[in-house]
Each structure stands twice: as C-alpha cells, then as structure tokens.
Write a protein that holds these residues in place. Structure first.
Motif, short mmCIF file in Angstrom:
data_model
loop_
_atom_site.label_atom_id
_atom_site.label_comp_id
_atom_site.label_asym_id
_atom_site.label_seq_id
_atom_site.Cartn_x
_atom_site.Cartn_y
_atom_site.Cartn_z
N CYS A 183 17.47 33.21 -78.80
CA CYS A 183 16.38 33.00 -77.83
C CYS A 183 15.02 33.05 -78.54
N ALA A 184 14.89 33.96 -79.52
CA ALA A 184 13.64 34.05 -80.27
C ALA A 184 13.40 32.74 -81.01
N ALA A 185 14.47 32.20 -81.61
CA ALA A 185 14.34 30.93 -82.33
C ALA A 185 13.95 29.82 -81.36
N TYR A 186 14.51 29.87 -80.17
CA TYR A 186 14.17 28.85 -79.16
C TYR A 186 12.68 28.89 -78.82
N LEU A 187 12.12 30.12 -78.73
CA LEU A 187 10.69 30.25 -78.42
C LEU A 187 9.83 29.61 -79.51
N VAL A 188 10.32 29.69 -80.75
CA VAL A 188 9.59 29.04 -81.86
C VAL A 188 9.55 27.52 -81.63
N ILE A 189 10.68 26.97 -81.18
CA ILE A 189 10.73 25.52 -80.91
C ILE A 189 9.75 25.17 -79.78
N VAL A 190 9.78 25.98 -78.72
CA VAL A 190 8.89 25.73 -77.58
C VAL A 190 7.44 25.74 -78.06
N TYR A 191 7.12 26.72 -78.90
CA TYR A 191 5.76 26.82 -79.41
C TYR A 191 5.38 25.56 -80.20
N GLN A 192 6.27 25.13 -81.08
CA GLN A 192 5.96 23.94 -81.90
C GLN A 192 5.75 22.71 -81.04
N ALA A 216 8.57 15.52 -73.07
CA ALA A 216 8.70 16.84 -73.71
C ALA A 216 8.90 17.91 -72.63
N GLY A 217 8.23 17.75 -71.47
CA GLY A 217 8.40 18.68 -70.35
C GLY A 217 9.84 18.63 -69.84
N TYR A 218 10.35 17.40 -69.69
CA TYR A 218 11.74 17.19 -69.25
C TYR A 218 12.70 17.86 -70.22
N THR A 219 12.44 17.68 -71.52
CA THR A 219 13.31 18.26 -72.55
C THR A 219 13.30 19.79 -72.49
N LEU A 222 15.24 21.09 -69.50
CA LEU A 222 16.69 20.97 -69.70
C LEU A 222 17.21 21.96 -70.72
N TRP A 223 16.52 22.05 -71.83
CA TRP A 223 16.97 22.94 -72.92
C TRP A 223 17.01 24.39 -72.45
N THR A 224 16.08 24.76 -71.56
CA THR A 224 16.05 26.16 -71.09
C THR A 224 17.31 26.47 -70.27
N ALA A 225 17.89 25.43 -69.68
CA ALA A 225 19.12 25.66 -68.89
C ALA A 225 20.30 26.05 -69.78
N TYR A 226 20.30 25.61 -71.04
CA TYR A 226 21.44 25.90 -71.93
C TYR A 226 21.66 27.41 -72.15
N PRO A 227 20.61 28.16 -72.56
CA PRO A 227 20.87 29.60 -72.74
C PRO A 227 21.22 30.30 -71.43
N ILE A 228 20.78 29.71 -70.30
CA ILE A 228 21.13 30.34 -69.00
C ILE A 228 22.63 30.14 -68.75
N VAL A 229 23.10 28.90 -68.95
CA VAL A 229 24.55 28.62 -68.77
C VAL A 229 25.36 29.49 -69.74
N TRP A 230 24.88 29.58 -70.97
CA TRP A 230 25.59 30.40 -71.97
C TRP A 230 25.67 31.86 -71.52
N LEU A 251 24.29 18.70 -68.29
CA LEU A 251 23.11 18.89 -69.16
C LEU A 251 23.14 17.92 -70.34
N ASP A 252 24.32 17.75 -70.95
CA ASP A 252 24.43 16.88 -72.12
C ASP A 252 24.13 15.42 -71.78
N VAL A 253 24.59 14.98 -70.61
CA VAL A 253 24.31 13.59 -70.22
C VAL A 253 22.80 13.42 -69.98
N LEU A 254 22.18 14.42 -69.37
CA LEU A 254 20.73 14.31 -69.13
C LEU A 254 19.94 14.41 -70.43
N ALA A 255 20.41 15.27 -71.35
CA ALA A 255 19.64 15.53 -72.57
C ALA A 255 19.85 14.49 -73.66
N LYS A 256 20.93 13.70 -73.55
CA LYS A 256 21.18 12.71 -74.62
C LYS A 256 21.06 11.27 -74.11
N PRO A 257 22.05 10.74 -73.36
CA PRO A 257 21.92 9.32 -72.96
C PRO A 257 20.73 9.05 -72.04
#
Ligand code: RET
Length: 297
Positions: A183-192, A216-219, A222-230, A251-257
């Motif tokens: 999650c800490a690593a994810y926050l670094v991505i969000v910051y960047q 980027a907002g859409y991404t 979506l990405w925030t939903a992954y750690p929640i599902v996990w 999530l994968d269909v929305l985040a990729k295709p």
C-alpha cells in the motif's frame, strides 16, 4: 505442520501399548478448501477471449498509424497480450497454487483439519509486467520526466511483489506486513501520477490536459479497488475464490481493454497533438553498415 505431527505422535504413543511395533496410526484428516467453481472458471475463459480479441484489435490499430505514432498502440497491445496469456493459464488450471493457511488438530485430538485457499499467482506475473506498461502509457501522455517515471515503475514492481508475498504469507503479521508495504508503494505511484503528472501536463494543450485528468483519474479509481478486493478476498478471506475471480475479472477488463480503447481512439483523434517519435524508434540505430545504392560491393 511440525506442531501437528508432534501432537499426533504424542497422543498415539501415549495410549498405545509399548509391546506393539512402533507404527503410528495417522489421524483422519479433513480438508477445507476454497476453490473456484464453474462460475469462476467460466468467467476466466470469457476474459481470456476478450483479452485475445482486444489484442488483435490493438495490433490492427497499430498498423493503421505511421510507425512514428505507434508507441501507445504497441504498449497497449502488449498489455492485453500478457493478460490473455495469464487468463489462459488460470482458466486452464495453470498458475494456481493451494495456500495452506491453517492446520490444527481437533479439540480431543481425534482428527486434523487442514484449511487452504487457491492463490492465482499468474495474476501477479501479469501485473508485474502490465502495470508498468500502463504507467508508462500515462507517463508518456503526461510528459512525465524519466526520474519520476523510474520511481513510479520501481514502486509498482514493489507493490506487486509484496502483494504476491502477502498472498502466501504464513502468519497474519507477515501477510499484513507485506500488504502494508504494498500500500505504501501504491501511494508513491499515486503521488507520481497525481502530483508530478499534473505538473508535467500543465504546459500541454487543453485537450491533452483534460484527457490526462480523466484517464488518470479513471485509472487511480480502478487501481484503488484492487487492494480493497485483495484485503477482503485473499487477506481477510471474507470473500470466496469465485467472488474474487469475478471482481478481478471486471476490474481487469476495465483497466486493460477498456482503458486501451479509450486511450488509443482518443490518441488517434488528437493525432496532430501527439508526439511523433523519430530516430531509432522509426529508423533503426544508425545507417552505418547499411548497403547504400551505388556502393558497389
Ligand atoms: C495488491 C496487494 C498489495 C497492496 C496493493 C495491491 C495493489 C494492486 C494493484 C493492482 C493493479 C492491477 C491492474 C491490473 C491490470 O489489469 C498487490 C493487490 C496496493 C493496484 C491495474
């Protein structure tokens, strides 16, 4: 495991007559396993087909634009190609392991209970390759500098790896410890993306700026939903494997295709504004060694 074995031995030797040969009868073992049912398996096959068709479409779209404008198309097609392989693996029963997370003997030492859950590790292989490519798509769109991009991609790899370690964590401390690092690593991505990405985009034209903010907002959403599902699935085990498979599939269909179609169609529409890459990308390394007309061999 060792503890169970020790307990088993202690119980049986304690009650068995000493003159008998030292054969230790095994306690009956009951397995409690959470595996995907047909619903999960069918979902995996549907996504496999969807990823294959999207990849073909993206390669087709790449061929329709000049090579100088093809970077986004190629990267996006790679993303769905990797997802196709990973989904094919999972749908056909590959890339999956049973994670035994609890073994205990029953109260009166009459049986052993073994609890396990399927972990789809092929996902993490997929994510370790595709999420950097997705980030690169966004970073190139924003015009993010190389230093920020490197940090974002490094954090991304750490996020996926710690997620994988967490999925196979042997104790709660280990599992949630790795998860916290992820999650800490994810926050670094969000910051960047959110801070440095916005700064980078600020000197581009309005169309690109609006588009970047939206995609980027859409991404990030979506990405925030992954750690929640996990956290609910593999983490707290409040969601069964089937539900987890379906959640990640959506999530994968929305985040990729879907992300890819949106990115590429908009990119093609704005093609006058988009960067044209010359040099090595379009023409190869150098002209040295090339056979020139009139050289006379
Ligand atoms: C994990 C667990 C550790 C903490 C965090 C996670 C985030 C994962 C993400 C995955 C994104 C995947 C995508 C796939 C593409 O289709 C690894 C679940 C933060 C954000 C976008």
């Amino acid at each position: 495991m060792e503890e169970v074995l020790r307990k088993t031995t202690a119980t049986t030797t304690g009650t068995a007559p000493t003159s008998f040969p030292t054969v230790t009868p095994d306690l009956p073992t009951f397995y409690f396993t959470d595996v995907a049912s047909d619903t999960g398996k069918r979902t995996l096959w549907v996504v496999t087909v969807f990823m294959a068709l999207s990849s073909l479409a993206f390669y087709g779209m790449a061929m329709r634009v000049p090579v100088q404008k093809r970077l986004f198309h190629v990267m996006t097609a790679f993303i769905t190609t990797i997802a196709f392989i990973s989904y094919f693996a999972m749908a056909s029963g590959d890339g999956i392991n049973f994670h035994v997370y609890k073994e205990k003997t029953t109260k009166h030492h009459t049986a052993v209970e073994v609890y396990s859950r399927q972990v789809y590790w092929a996902r993490y292989v997929d994510w370790s390759l595709t999420t950097p490519l997705l980030l690169a798509d966004l970073a190139f769109l924003a015009g993010l500098n190389g230093a920020s991009m490197l940090v974002a991609i490094f954090a991304d790899v750490i996020m996926v790896l710690t997620g994988l370690f967490a999925a196979f964590g042997n104790s709660d401390g280990q599992k949630w410890g790795y998860y916290t690092m992820g999650c800490a690593a994810y926050l670094v991505i969000v910051y960047q993306l959110a801070i440095n990405g916005r700064t980078a985009i600020s000197n581009k034209d309005t169309k690109t700026k609006t588009f970047f903010t939206m995609i980027a907002g859409y991404t990030l959403l979506l990405w925030t939903a992954y750690p929640i599902v996990w956290g609910i699935g593999d983490g707290a085990r409040l969601m069964n494997v089937d539900a987890e498979v379906v959640c990640y599939a959506i999530l994968d269909v929305l985040a990729k295709p879907i992300f890819g179609f949106w990115l590429l169609t908009t990119h093609d529409k704005m093609s006058r504004n988009t960067a044209s890459i010359e040099g090595f990308w379009a023409y190869g390394l150098t002209q040295e060694g090339a056979i020139r007309v009139g050289d006379g061999a």
